[in-house]
Design an enzyme around this catalytic site. Structure first.
Site, PDB file in Angstrom:
ATOM      1  N   HIS A 100      92.636  84.465  -3.586  1.00 61.98           N
ATOM      2  CA  HIS A 100      92.233  83.076  -3.397  1.00 61.98           C
ATOM      3  C   HIS A 100      93.403  82.120  -3.263  1.00 61.98           C
ATOM      4  CE1 HIS A 100      88.345  80.555  -4.244  1.00 61.98           C
ATOM      5  NE2 HIS A 100      88.900  80.266  -3.084  1.00 61.98           N
ATOM      6  N   ASP A 123      82.750  79.998  -7.204  1.00 64.23           N
ATOM      7  CA  ASP A 123      83.733  80.806  -7.924  1.00 64.23           C
ATOM      8  C   ASP A 123      83.372  80.889  -9.407  1.00 64.23           C
ATOM      9  OD1 ASP A 123      86.178  81.995  -8.825  1.00 64.23           O
ATOM     10  OD2 ASP A 123      87.324  80.864  -7.352  1.00 64.23           O
ATOM     11  N   HIS A 125      85.721  81.030 -11.482  1.00 62.88           N
ATOM     12  CA  HIS A 125      86.864  80.323 -12.057  1.00 62.88           C
ATOM     13  C   HIS A 125      87.049  78.987 -11.354  1.00 62.88           C
ATOM     14  CE1 HIS A 125      87.452  84.733 -12.129  1.00 62.88           C
ATOM     15  NE2 HIS A 125      87.828  84.518 -13.385  1.00 62.88           N
ATOM     16  N   ASP A 127      90.189  77.681 -10.745  1.00 58.17           N
ATOM     17  CA  ASP A 127      91.452  77.746  -9.991  1.00 58.17           C
ATOM     18  C   ASP A 127      92.180  76.402 -10.042  1.00 58.17           C
ATOM     19  OD1 ASP A 127      90.741  80.334  -9.437  1.00 58.17           O
ATOM     20  OD2 ASP A 127      90.077  79.947  -7.394  1.00 58.17           O
ATOM     21  N   HIS A 140      96.723  82.570  -7.379  1.00 58.72           N
ATOM     22  CA  HIS A 140      95.317  82.471  -6.961  1.00 58.72           C
ATOM     23  C   HIS A 140      94.504  81.640  -7.942  1.00 58.72           C
ATOM     24  CE1 HIS A 140      93.185  85.996  -9.268  1.00 58.72           C
ATOM     25  NE2 HIS A 140      94.126  85.473 -10.011  1.00 58.72           N
ATOM     26  N   ASP A 227      84.531  82.707  -3.294  1.00 55.49           N
ATOM     27  CA  ASP A 227      85.134  83.830  -3.999  1.00 55.49           C
ATOM     28  C   ASP A 227      83.999  84.756  -4.435  1.00 55.49           C
ATOM     29  OD1 ASP A 227      86.277  85.539  -5.957  1.00 55.49           O
ATOM     30  OD2 ASP A 227      87.780  84.033  -6.473  1.00 55.49           O
ATOM     31  N   ASP A 229      83.803  86.785  -6.677  1.00 54.04           N
ATOM     32  CA  ASP A 229      83.579  86.943  -8.119  1.00 54.04           C
ATOM     33  C   ASP A 229      82.666  85.859  -8.681  1.00 54.04           C
ATOM     34  OD1 ASP A 229      85.077  84.646  -8.914  1.00 54.04           O
ATOM     35  OD2 ASP A 229      86.888  85.801  -9.264  1.00 54.04           O
ATOM     36  N   GLU A 272      88.744  87.489  -2.048  1.00 56.70           N
ATOM     37  CA  GLU A 272      88.818  88.347  -3.240  1.00 56.70           C
ATOM     38  C   GLU A 272      87.971  89.618  -3.143  1.00 56.70           C
ATOM     39  OE1 GLU A 272      90.908  88.077  -5.734  1.00 56.70           O
ATOM     40  OE2 GLU A 272      91.585  85.980  -5.770  1.00 56.70           O
TER      41      GLU A 272
END
Length: 300
Positions: A100, A123, A125, A127, A140, A227, A229, A272
């Site tokens: 990412h 996402d 996360h 980031d 990332h 992303d 994830d 990702e």
């Protein structure tokens, strides 16, 4: 979404992530028949191949709090120029990754052409770390912060301007793993975050209604940074930083379908995907399925 011609860009970035394998993500997504699906949906598609990215073994890690800073900056500059060129040709840039950190380049390239860019960050996360707050030093985990003008000057100023986006035009969807520094920055900048708690409580439909309203209000374009994830690891196992309790396959499809109906997305990236730790290319197939929904695929 109108049938604007699409240009696929592969970004085999493997420098911003601590776990190897995401450099093979673009190939895995292509192998899952992304281009065929888009053509079946009526789009004219070109694939300009992968940008060149040095392997971690061939360069020095540098500052452990900003790993591979110089190399990531150089590659993201190249990606920004490539994406900008695609937009200049009145085509839709669709980038396959890759970790990412590549979003630093993608967003920079798009933001050259949109004065008030909206951004959906799908996402687990946020980031939103920097070299000062990151527990890992992996870039990332800093890409959204950089796009907002927070972080190392070499990254923040890619493309020759900063910030690329403003906090009031950014929405994070699916967050469930936030570091202390990220929480502070979210509060400080007033970024709208829909955590998994919010999705569980009010449902994906309402989340997307609100998210679309935010990113399309007084903006002239919207970038989707997805992303894999963000999904639950049961549905997308081939990601480097999986977090249990994520969005389901169906919730994610609804989100993409609602974006398609709103006709607001002007560029996108899917990142990702790590085929080394995947199961029979399942995660890349999910990426392509979601891509189909973004570009208007319907059941009926």
């Amino acid at each position: 979404m109108d049938k604007k011609p699409i240009t696929i860009i592969g970004m085999p970035m493997d420098l911003g992530q601590g776990r190897r394998g995401v450099d093979m993500g673009p190939s895995a997504i292509r192998y899952a028949s992304a281009q065929n699906l888009l053509r079946q949906l009526g789009y004219e598609v070109e694939d300009i191949g992968d940008l060149s990215v040095p392997s971690p073994e061939s360069v020095n890690i540098g500052d452990p709090q900003l790993k591979y800073l110089s190399e990531i900056r150089q590659v993201c500059e190249k990606l920004a120029d490539t994406v900008s060129g695609v937009v200049e040709r009145d085509r839709f840039p669709l980038v396959f990754g890759g970790d990412h950190s590549m979003a630093i380049g993608t967003v920079a390239g798009v933001a050259k052409h949109y004065q008030k860019l909206g951004l959906i960050w799908f996402d687990a996360h946020a980031d939103l770390n920097s070299g000062e707050t990151s527990p890992s030093g992996n870039i990332h985990g800093m890409s959204l912060a950089v796009s907002l003008g927070v972080g190392h000057h070499e990254l923040v100023n890619i493309g020759g301007f900063a910030p690329k986006v403003h906090p009031e035009h950014v929405v994070i969807i699916g967050a469930r793993s936030l570091d202390p520094g990220e929480r502070e920055l979210i509060q400080h900048l007033g970024i709208k975050v829909f955590t998994m708690h919010d999705i569980d409580r009010i449902g994906m439909a309402r989340v997307m209604d609100e998210a679309i309203s935010i990113v399309s209000r007084e903006t002239d374009g919207v970038h989707l940074s997805l992303d894999l994830d963000g999904l639950d690891p049961k549905d997308a196992p081939g990601v480097g930083t999986p977090v249990p309790g994520g969005m389901t396959f169906r919730e994610s499809h609804l989100a993409m379908e609602m974006l398609a109906e709103a006709q607001v997305i002007t560029s996108a990236e899917f990142v990702e995907v790590n085929p080394i730790i995947d199961r029979e290319n399942q995660t890349a197939k999910v990426a392509v399925d979601l891509m189909g929904s973004v570009f208007g695929k319907k059941v009926l």
